[in-house]
Scaffold this motif. Structure first.
Motif, short mmCIF file in Angstrom:
data_model
loop_
_atom_site.label_atom_id
_atom_site.label_comp_id
_atom_site.label_asym_id
_atom_site.label_seq_id
_atom_site.Cartn_x
_atom_site.Cartn_y
_atom_site.Cartn_z
N SER A 60 -0.57 -9.32 5.45
CA SER A 60 0.41 -8.85 6.30
C SER A 60 1.39 -8.59 5.50
CB SER A 60 0.74 -10.11 7.41
OG SER A 60 1.69 -9.32 8.30
N PRO A 61 2.03 -7.20 5.82
CA PRO A 61 3.34 -6.78 5.18
C PRO A 61 4.41 -7.73 6.13
CG PRO A 61 2.55 -5.09 6.71
CD PRO A 61 1.36 -6.32 6.66
N ARG A 62 5.50 -7.49 5.14
CA ARG A 62 6.82 -7.82 5.89
C ARG A 62 7.24 -6.92 6.88
NH1 ARG A 62 9.94 -8.87 0.67
NH2 ARG A 62 8.96 -7.14 0.50
N PHE A 63 7.56 -7.25 8.01
CA PHE A 63 7.94 -6.17 8.91
C PHE A 63 9.59 -6.32 8.93
CE2 PHE A 63 3.56 -5.90 10.17
CZ PHE A 63 3.54 -4.72 10.98
N LYS A 64 10.21 -5.63 8.31
CA LYS A 64 11.58 -5.89 8.44
C LYS A 64 12.36 -4.92 9.46
CE LYS A 64 11.79 -6.58 3.42
NZ LYS A 64 12.47 -6.68 2.38
N THR A 65 13.52 -5.32 9.88
CA THR A 65 14.21 -4.79 10.92
C THR A 65 14.05 -3.13 11.08
OG1 THR A 65 15.77 -6.62 10.77
CG2 THR A 65 16.39 -4.86 12.22
N PRO A 66 14.58 -2.56 10.22
CA PRO A 66 14.25 -1.15 10.29
C PRO A 66 12.71 -0.66 10.80
CG PRO A 66 15.26 -1.57 8.30
CD PRO A 66 14.88 -2.70 8.73
N ASP A 116 4.37 5.74 10.71
CA ASP A 116 5.57 4.80 10.92
C ASP A 116 5.26 3.56 10.13
OD1 ASP A 116 7.50 6.42 12.48
OD2 ASP A 116 5.67 6.71 13.76
N ARG A 117 4.08 3.27 9.42
CA ARG A 117 3.80 1.83 8.90
C ARG A 117 5.23 1.23 8.12
NH1 ARG A 117 2.01 5.70 5.42
NH2 ARG A 117 2.18 5.43 3.41
N PRO A 118 5.14 -0.05 7.83
CA PRO A 118 6.12 -0.79 7.34
C PRO A 118 6.17 -0.33 5.75
CG PRO A 118 4.71 -2.45 8.49
CD PRO A 118 3.97 -0.98 8.54
N SER A 119 7.45 -0.64 5.42
CA SER A 119 7.74 -0.31 3.90
C SER A 119 6.68 -0.85 3.18
CB SER A 119 9.17 -0.33 3.36
OG SER A 119 9.71 -1.57 3.67
N ARG A 123 4.43 0.81 0.11
CA ARG A 123 4.53 0.60 -1.34
C ARG A 123 3.31 -0.19 -1.92
NH1 ARG A 123 9.46 -3.07 -1.36
NH2 ARG A 123 9.35 -2.95 -3.70
N PHE A 124 2.50 -0.85 -1.12
CA PHE A 124 1.48 -1.55 -1.49
C PHE A 124 0.52 -0.67 -2.36
CE2 PHE A 124 -2.60 -3.69 -1.51
CZ PHE A 124 -2.05 -5.13 -1.88
N PRO A 125 -0.05 -0.97 -3.40
CA PRO A 125 -0.24 -2.31 -4.08
C PRO A 125 0.85 -2.78 -5.10
CG PRO A 125 -1.65 -1.05 -4.96
CD PRO A 125 -1.14 -0.14 -4.21
N TYR A 126 1.98 -1.88 -5.05
CA TYR A 126 3.15 -2.21 -5.98
C TYR A 126 2.71 -1.78 -7.40
CZ TYR A 126 4.30 -4.82 -1.79
OH TYR A 126 4.52 -5.33 -0.46
N ASP A 130 8.24 -2.14 -10.67
CA ASP A 130 8.38 -3.37 -11.55
C ASP A 130 8.10 -4.64 -10.54
OD1 ASP A 130 10.63 -3.51 -9.65
OD2 ASP A 130 12.06 -3.59 -11.16
N VAL A 131 7.63 -4.30 -9.55
CA VAL A 131 7.13 -5.54 -8.85
C VAL A 131 6.03 -6.22 -9.54
CG1 VAL A 131 6.02 -6.28 -6.59
CG2 VAL A 131 7.97 -4.62 -6.47
N ILE A 132 5.08 -5.43 -9.99
CA ILE A 132 3.99 -6.31 -10.66
C ILE A 132 4.44 -7.05 -11.94
CG2 ILE A 132 3.77 -4.41 -12.78
CD1 ILE A 132 0.83 -4.24 -11.66
N VAL A 133 5.58 -6.98 -12.46
CA VAL A 133 6.05 -8.07 -13.24
C VAL A 133 6.91 -8.78 -12.93
CG1 VAL A 133 7.26 -8.15 -15.72
CG2 VAL A 133 5.95 -6.11 -15.31
N LYS A 134 7.89 -8.26 -11.84
CA LYS A 134 8.98 -9.24 -11.33
C LYS A 134 8.41 -10.20 -10.17
CE LYS A 134 13.26 -6.50 -11.36
NZ LYS A 134 14.09 -5.58 -10.62
#
Length: 162
Positions: A60-66, A116-119, A123-126, A130-134
Motif C-alpha cells: 500500500s502506498p502512503r496516502f498523504k494529505t494532498p 489521480d493516484r498517490p505520489s 514514484r514506485f518502484p523508486y 536516491d530512495v534506492i540507496v537512502k
C-alpha cells in the motif's frame, strides 16, 4: 543483461538479499545514481507492469494529505468518508489502504484512479531516484515482489559490485 535474469526472479531475489544489502551499503552513492537511469529504463522495457501489478496486490502506498484531497474530490466524496471507506493508519502514522489488493486495482490490473493516484504510486518502484540507496530496507523489501527492483539491483551488482 540477458533475458534469463528474470527467470525465477522471486526465488533469486530472496536468496540474494544479503548481496543486495552489501551492495547498497558499499557502493558509492554517486556511482549508483549515475547508473540508475539506464537500468531503470532497461527494466521497464523488459517488465510489463500491467501483467504483474504485484505492487498493487501486495503493497500500500502512503496516502498523504494532498493525495487524499485530490482523490476524494475526484471521487466526489468527503475526505472523511474516503478515509473511513478506504484507509487505515499504519504503525508509522501513515494512511494506507485497508485491503489488499488495492481497492482501486481492476481485474485487468488497471488502476481506477490512475490519473489521480498517490505520489507513492507515481514514484514506485523508486528505481530512478536516491530512495534506492537512502531507504535500503524499503528497496530490499520491494525487490521481493517487484521484478523491476530485482532487475535494477542485479544490474547495479553487475556494474558496481565488488
Amino acid at each position: 543483461m540477458n533475458e534469463q535474469v528474470l527467470v525465477n526472479w522471486q526465488k533469486k531475489s530472496a536468496e540474494r538479499q544479503k548481496i543486495y544489502q552489501r551492495l547498497l551499503n558499499r557502493a558509492d552513492k554517486n556511482d549508483v545514481l549515475k547508473t540508475l537511469p539506464d537500468l531503470h529504463e532497461e527494466a521497464f522495457e523488459k517488465v510489463d507492469c500491467l501483467s504483474c501489478a504485484n505492487c498493487c496486490k501486495n503493497y500500500s502506498p502512503r496516502f498523504k494529505t494532498p493525495d487524499i484531497k485530490r482523490i476524494s474530490k475526484m471521487m466526489k466524496m468527503k475526505e472523511s468518508v474516503f478515509i473511513e471507506t478506504y484507509l487505515n493508519l499504519d504503525e508509522d502514522g501513515d494512511y494506507v489502504v485497508k485491503t489488499k489488493p488495492c481497492p482501486f486495482l481492476g481485474a485487468d490490473n488497471y488502476c481506477s484512479i490512475y490519473e489521480d493516484r498517490p505520489s507513492d504510486c507515481r514514484r514506485f518502484p523508486y528505481t530512478d531516484e536516491d530512495v534506492i540507496v537512502k531507504r535500503q530496507k524499503l528497496t530490499l523489501k520491494n525487490s521481493e515482489f517487484c521484478p523491476i527492483v530485482y532487475y535494477v539491483l542485479e544490474g547495479l551488482n553487475d556494474k558496481l559490485g565488488r
